[in-house]
Design an enzyme around this catalytic site. Structure first.
Site, PDB file in Angstrom:
ATOM      1  N   ASP A 192       0.821  -1.216   0.000  1.00 16.71           N
ATOM      2  CA  ASP A 192       0.000   0.000   0.000  1.00 16.71           C
ATOM      3  C   ASP A 192       0.849   1.258   0.000  1.00 16.71           C
ATOM      4  O   ASP A 192       0.421   2.308  -0.458  1.00 16.71           O
ATOM      5  CB  ASP A 192      -0.922  -0.013   1.219  1.00 16.71           C
ATOM      6  CG  ASP A 192      -1.845   1.190   1.266  1.00 16.71           C
ATOM      7  OD1 ASP A 192      -2.467   1.498   0.238  1.00 16.71           O
ATOM      8  OD2 ASP A 192      -1.947   1.822   2.331  1.00 16.71           O
ATOM      9  N   SER A 252      -5.726   6.058   0.383  1.00 14.93           N
ATOM     10  CA  SER A 252      -6.191   4.884  -0.357  1.00 14.93           C
ATOM     11  C   SER A 252      -7.700   4.730  -0.206  1.00 14.93           C
ATOM     12  O   SER A 252      -8.237   4.872   0.888  1.00 14.93           O
ATOM     13  CB  SER A 252      -5.506   3.624   0.172  1.00 14.93           C
ATOM     14  OG  SER A 252      -4.102   3.767   0.186  1.00 14.93           O
ATOM     15  N   GLN A 268      -4.797  -0.019  -7.302  1.00 16.52           N
ATOM     16  CA  GLN A 268      -5.340   0.829  -6.239  1.00 16.52           C
ATOM     17  C   GLN A 268      -5.928   2.115  -6.812  1.00 16.52           C
ATOM     18  O   GLN A 268      -5.394   2.685  -7.758  1.00 16.52           O
ATOM     19  CB  GLN A 268      -4.248   1.198  -5.236  1.00 16.52           C
ATOM     20  CG  GLN A 268      -4.745   1.984  -4.028  1.00 16.52           C
ATOM     21  CD  GLN A 268      -3.640   2.232  -3.019  1.00 16.52           C
ATOM     22  OE1 GLN A 268      -3.056   3.306  -2.995  1.00 16.52           O
ATOM     23  NE2 GLN A 268      -3.359   1.241  -2.178  1.00 16.52           N
TER      24      GLN A 268
END
Length: 299
Positions: free
Chosen positions: A192, A217, A267
């Site tokens: 991430d 995110s 993402q």
């Protein structure tokens, strides 16, 4: 690192976090065959997170689980996970080639870079000095080393050369045991970091820029292709094809040091300018449109 991702069974299909850790710049608590996760609310590292697991399907080859994380009665995170057994027999296999980049041992770590800048630069930016000190003091569990090196000025201002691609090596700072499930969890954790930032650098900015109002995110997807150790160097090759309407999307490929593609990621995240920067750019657009309009009238 192991304690930061472990959970404790407290009832059937219900688990509680053992230890939470919040890295610098994170809004809150950070954090198979494939998974698709949605980040709904920031987690509070001062309170335990309760994880509820729903067993969606148990087949011969595949099993599916839905995980819901909650704090204070509110759902902060949901994730669909798919697990598979190892396919037997002859199977098709191909992969893209890992890009040729500098060896990680020849590159400085992110913390090394901040320490060097603080020693060699008399920056007048209080915001940068604060961020640099927090980065250095942050007991980071992962060693990140960027292949794309920026100048001191770019790092201080966050205004960087436009690039829709980013590459970085990473691994844990300490050795881990041989539990490959643990390694997969840590790779998921590390994947991430820095992914959506490439959507910003595609526009000539980074998370450190005073023009950036918010980066976070929204969802995160991973496909695990092969086992890999998180305490060995892994190359994260990232590109961002699009930013629009305050959001950006990025795709990543994670390779082991021998060139094996072990994970693919995707993402979408918030990539939002500050109100001041939006106002500045709006005025610039109005000026340019007015100037072009006057030119057309004269013609």
């Amino acid at each position: 690192m192991k304690d930061a991702i472990e959970v404790q069974l407290i009832d059937t299909n219900i688990y509680k976090s053992k230890e939470l850790w919040q890295p610098y710049r994170a809004r809150g608590a950070f954090g198979g065959q494939s998974l698709h996760a949605y980040f709904l609310l920031a987690g509070n590292v001062d309170r335990p997170i309760i994880y509820t697991v729903e067993r969606m399907r148990d087949g011969k080859s595949y099993a599916t689980r839905m995980v819901k994380a909650s704090q204070r009665g509110k759902t902060i995170f949901v994730c669909n996970c798919s697990f598979s057994t190892l396919e037997e027999g002859i199977t098709l296999s191909h992969q893209v080639t890992m890009p040729t980049v500098a060896n990680p041992e020849s590159l400085p770590s992110d913390l090394d870079i901040f320490q060097k800048i603080l020693r060699s630069t008399k920056s007048e930016s209080k915001q940068f000095l604060l961020r640099a000190e927090k980065n250095i003091n942050d007991n980071s569990l992962i060693d990140y080393r960027a292949v794309n090196q920026y100048s001191n000025e770019e790092i201080i201002t966050g205004n960087v050369k436009t690039d829709a691609h980013g590459r970085r090596w990473f691994k844990t700072r300490g050795a881990l045991n041989d539990d490959m499930k643990l390694h997969a969890c840590i790779i998921a954790y590390a994947s991430d970091s820095g992914l959506i930032n490439v959507a910003a650098t595609a526009n000539g900015l980074s998370y450190n820029s005073e023009s950036m109002g918010m980066m976070a995110s929204l969802d995160h997807t991973m496909w695990f292709h092969a086992p890999a150790r998180a305490d060995d160097w892994l190359l994260y090759d990232i590109h961002s094809p699009r930013t629009n309407h305050g959001r950006g999307v990025a795709f990543g490929k994670i390779y082991s040091s021998d060139g094996t593609l072990v994970v693919t990621t995707a993402q979408e995240g918030i990539v939002r300018l500050t109100e001041a920067e939006q106002k500045k750019r709006r005025k610039q657009l109005e000026f340019e449109n007015g100037f072009l309009g006057n030119c057309r009238c004269q013609l």
